[in-house]
Design an enzyme around this catalytic site. Structure first.
Site, PDB file in Angstrom:
ATOM      1  N   LEU A   1       1.994  -4.637   6.181  1.00  0.00           N
ATOM      2  CA  LEU A   1       2.759  -3.742   5.312  1.00  0.00           C
ATOM      3  C   LEU A   1       2.863  -2.337   5.893  1.00  0.00           C
ATOM      4  O   LEU A   1       3.798  -1.607   5.591  1.00  0.00           O
ATOM      5  CB  LEU A   1       2.100  -3.662   3.924  1.00  0.00           C
ATOM      6  N   GLY A   2       1.884  -1.973   6.710  1.00  0.00           N
ATOM      7  CA  GLY A   2       1.886  -0.641   7.298  1.00  0.00           C
ATOM      8  C   GLY A   2       0.870  -0.548   8.423  1.00  0.00           C
ATOM      9  O   GLY A   2      -0.084  -1.327   8.478  1.00  0.00           O
TER      10      GLY A   2
ATOM     11  N   GLY B   1      -1.416   2.315  10.862  1.00  0.00           N
ATOM     12  CA  GLY B   1      -1.843   3.676  11.129  1.00  0.00           C
ATOM     13  C   GLY B   1      -2.684   3.731  12.393  1.00  0.00           C
ATOM     14  O   GLY B   1      -2.815   2.739  13.120  1.00  0.00           O
TER      15      GLY B   1
ATOM     16  N   TYR C   1      -5.968   4.210  12.711  1.00  0.00           N
ATOM     17  CA  TYR C   1      -7.247   3.509  12.605  1.00  0.00           C
ATOM     18  C   TYR C   1      -7.170   2.255  11.745  1.00  0.00           C
ATOM     19  O   TYR C   1      -8.124   1.482  11.706  1.00  0.00           O
ATOM     20  CB  TYR C   1      -8.309   4.427  11.997  1.00  0.00           C
TER      21      TYR C   1
ATOM     22  N   VAL D   1      -2.518  -2.108   7.171  1.00  0.00           N
ATOM     23  CA  VAL D   1      -2.460  -2.572   5.788  1.00  0.00           C
ATOM     24  C   VAL D   1      -1.693  -3.891   5.761  1.00  0.00           C
ATOM     25  O   VAL D   1      -0.564  -3.969   6.249  1.00  0.00           O
ATOM     26  CB  VAL D   1      -1.772  -1.546   4.866  1.00  0.00           C
TER      27      VAL D   1
ATOM     28  N   LYS E   1      -6.473  -2.891   3.250  1.00  0.00           N
ATOM     29  CA  LYS E   1      -6.524  -1.907   4.326  1.00  0.00           C
ATOM     30  C   LYS E   1      -7.638  -2.331   5.283  1.00  0.00           C
ATOM     31  O   LYS E   1      -8.807  -2.355   4.913  1.00  0.00           O
ATOM     32  CB  LYS E   1      -6.796  -0.518   3.752  1.00  0.00           C
TER      33      LYS E   1
ATOM     34  N   ASP F   1      -2.607  15.120  -0.406  1.00  0.00           N
ATOM     35  CA  ASP F   1      -1.473  14.604   0.373  1.00  0.00           C
ATOM     36  C   ASP F   1      -0.409  14.010  -0.547  1.00  0.00           C
ATOM     37  O   ASP F   1       0.124  12.934  -0.273  1.00  0.00           O
ATOM     38  CB  ASP F   1      -1.945  13.569   1.396  1.00  0.00           C
TER      39      ASP F   1
ATOM     40  N   LYS G   1       3.090  13.427  -1.820  1.00  0.00           N
ATOM     41  CA  LYS G   1       4.447  13.487  -1.274  1.00  0.00           C
ATOM     42  C   LYS G   1       5.160  12.210  -1.702  1.00  0.00           C
ATOM     43  O   LYS G   1       4.505  11.233  -2.105  1.00  0.00           O
ATOM     44  CB  LYS G   1       4.407  13.604   0.253  1.00  0.00           C
TER      45      LYS G   1
ATOM     46  N   ASN H   1       3.895   8.735  -0.722  1.00  0.00           N
ATOM     47  CA  ASN H   1       2.641   8.246  -1.316  1.00  0.00           C
ATOM     48  C   ASN H   1       2.777   7.967  -2.806  1.00  0.00           C
ATOM     49  O   ASN H   1       1.777   7.845  -3.512  1.00  0.00           O
ATOM     50  CB  ASN H   1       1.512   9.254  -1.064  1.00  0.00           C
TER      51      ASN H   1
ATOM     52  N   ASP I   1      -2.712   6.261  -1.386  1.00  0.00           N
ATOM     53  CA  ASP I   1      -3.265   6.871  -0.178  1.00  0.00           C
ATOM     54  C   ASP I   1      -4.218   8.019  -0.476  1.00  0.00           C
ATOM     55  O   ASP I   1      -3.855   9.203  -0.461  1.00  0.00           O
ATOM     56  CB  ASP I   1      -2.145   7.358   0.753  1.00  0.00           C
TER      57      ASP I   1
ATOM     58  N   THR J   1       0.587  17.017   4.668  1.00  0.00           N
ATOM     59  CA  THR J   1       1.906  16.962   5.290  1.00  0.00           C
ATOM     60  C   THR J   1       2.522  18.348   5.170  1.00  0.00           C
ATOM     61  O   THR J   1       2.695  18.848   4.054  1.00  0.00           O
ATOM     62  CB  THR J   1       2.785  15.916   4.582  1.00  0.00           C
TER      63      THR J   1
END
Length: 337
Positions: free
Chosen positions: A23-24, A26, A28, A31, A46, A140, A142, A145, A161, A182
């Protein structure tokens, strides 16, 4: 004890989840979608690589601590359901938010009015008020998220997140100092490096609200340096005027009450919930009286700025190449992506 005997005493716990599509991704973590083998319930997992996270384990411990404190306590917080580890990875099992990101969902709608923006902002602010009451600073906030639980029209909007979130014990007068988040949504006090608290989330809500009313952020500039300078001076305006002609004075006042340089003069989460734009039914009636569909203009503004940003980034890249390698190229930025 012999090696074989030791091996016989190892307790192997069968995995309760079967992972699927990514799904995502990053630096480290990855997901993935996962299914609980016994119940068939779907989650997002995650997966954190221990080797890549070496020396940063405290970040994961912090995220788990934060999520354990707030999970399942509010309908608009993406909850932690389980966590476990293997020799190589750490797994955080969370609710699956399959309804998409906030702005993408808005763009899929047939129409979008100021009253819709007010409802969304009230939901976000209510969840942030809950976080702050539990001494959590998100840091964070935004649109990326803010996720919908499902594709259904009446789906819950969720704050997600919590990787940068922190617990701040109010009675200890503890201020945070780490510069993170961000840039376009970060409050002035973060850049001043003088310490900050939960009010940084309220500044972010001000930026999100502005964005949800017009399709661009209030401090959008050509460079990060110019953007930071604008943030530190709260240099914004409700312009161009034609984009704001259909927006109520209450909405503009709400934004202006959050985009305040001094955090102590900024609305708290609870005070924001009491603001007429979010609270008074009469305010919604007033919005309806002069209702105009904001969606076409929002899409146009968002896409125009995205295209401009790509063009600026390309010119900057070519200039860097020219300086570093003596490369000179003619590049025409067209109107098509």
């Amino acid at each position: 004890m012999t090696d074989s005997a030791a091996a016989n005493n190892v307790v192997v716990v069968p995995c309760k989840y079967k992972t699927g599509r990514v799904l995502g991704q990053g630096t480290y973590a990855t997901v993935k979608e996962a299914v609980h083998i016994e119940t068939g319930e779907r989650f997002a997992v995650k997966v954190l690589n221990k080797k890549l996270m070496a020396g940063r384990e405290h970040l994961i411990r912090n995220e788990i601590t934060v999520l354990k404190r707030v999970s399942q306590g509010h309908p608009h917080i993406l909850a932690l359901r389980d966590y476990f580890e293997t020799q190589n990875n750490l797994y955080l099992v969370m609710d699956l938010a399959s309804g998409g990101e906030l702005f993408d969902r808005i763009c899929e709608k047939g129409s979008y009015y100021e009253r819709d923006a007010a409802r969304l902002v009230r939901t976000i602010t209510d969840a942030v008020s809950y976080l702050h009451s539990n001494d959590i600073v998100h840091r964070d906030l935004k649109p990326e998220n803010l996720l919908f639980r499902t594709k259904e029209e009446n789906s819950d909007l969720l704050i997600a997140d919590f990787g940068l979130s922190r617990i701040v014990e109010r009675e200890r007068f503890h201020l945070l100092t780490t510069t993170c988040g961000t840039p376009g949504y970060m409050a002035p006090e973060i850049f001043r490096k003088e310490g900050y608290d939960a009010q940084v989330d309220m500044w972010a809500i001000g930026v999100i609200t502005y964005f949800l009313l017009c399709g661009y952020t209030p401090f959008d500039r050509e460079t990060n340096a110019e953007e930071i300078q604008a943030i530190m001076g709260a240099e914004y305006a409700f312009e161009p005027a034609e984009y704001w002609v259909g927006i109520s004075d209450e909405a503009k006042n709400f934004v202006s009450s959050l985009l305040v340089i001094e955090p102590n003069h900024r609305l708290t989460a609870q005070a924001a919930l009491d603001h007429p734009w979010l609270k008074r039914p009469a305010g919604v009636v007033a919005m309806d009286a002069a209702a105009s569909d904001l969606l076409p203009q929002m899409k146009q503004n968002f896409n125009a700025r995205r295209t401009l940003r790509k063009a600026i980034d390309m010119v900057r890249l070519l200039n860097n190449l020219s300086r570093e390698y003596g490369v000179v190229e003619e590049h025409v930025v067209g109107s098509h992506e």
